[in-house]
Write a protein that holds these residues in place. Sequence first.
Motif, short mmCIF file in Angstrom:
data_model
loop_
_atom_site.label_atom_id
_atom_site.label_comp_id
_atom_site.label_asym_id
_atom_site.label_seq_id
_atom_site.Cartn_x
_atom_site.Cartn_y
_atom_site.Cartn_z
N GLU A 35 -4.94 -8.97 -0.76
CA GLU A 35 -3.79 -8.08 -0.93
C GLU A 35 -3.67 -7.18 0.29
N ASN A 37 -2.09 -4.49 0.82
CA ASN A 37 -2.13 -3.06 0.56
C ASN A 37 -3.54 -2.54 0.28
N GLN A 38 -4.52 -3.42 0.18
CA GLN A 38 -5.91 -3.00 0.01
C GLN A 38 -6.86 -3.57 1.07
N ARG A 62 1.02 0.88 6.67
CA ARG A 62 0.55 1.00 5.28
C ARG A 62 0.15 2.43 4.96
N PRO A 66 2.69 2.09 1.00
CA PRO A 66 2.33 0.68 0.74
C PRO A 66 3.54 -0.23 0.96
N VAL A 95 1.48 -9.71 -0.86
CA VAL A 95 2.08 -8.38 -0.85
C VAL A 95 2.44 -8.09 -2.30
N GLN A 96 1.84 -7.06 -2.85
CA GLN A 96 2.04 -6.72 -4.27
C GLN A 96 1.72 -7.93 -5.15
#
Length: 111
Positions: A35, A37-38, A62, A66, A95-96
């Motif tokens: 992911e 975003n992490q 980011r 996010p 992504v998400q």
Amino acid sequence: MPSLSPATFRPAIRTLLSTCALSLSLGTLAHAELEINQATEAQLDSLLHVGPALSQKILSQRQQSPFADWPDLIRRVPGIGPRRARQLSHQGLTVQGQAYPGTPQPESDKP
């Protein structure tokens, strides 16, 4: 045909086994979900077509907020367009939690 002595045979087998193990681990890593975003800088750097400069652009954007979806990522990060997004998604980047639209998923993930 020349015969292989144990001294010649063992290093050859060791090299073959190492190559097989590396191929298997790379195959597994290539399709592991990651992911955006992490993901850490090191995880991003480990992807093909992503180097330190692109990782920094991703992390910088980011940090502001996010990524909402793939179009948001493509719009905000120079160097990522539809082709690169597809390549990254094929390696397991999401992504998400979503793959890039139209990216074929690995056989092991199909029901």
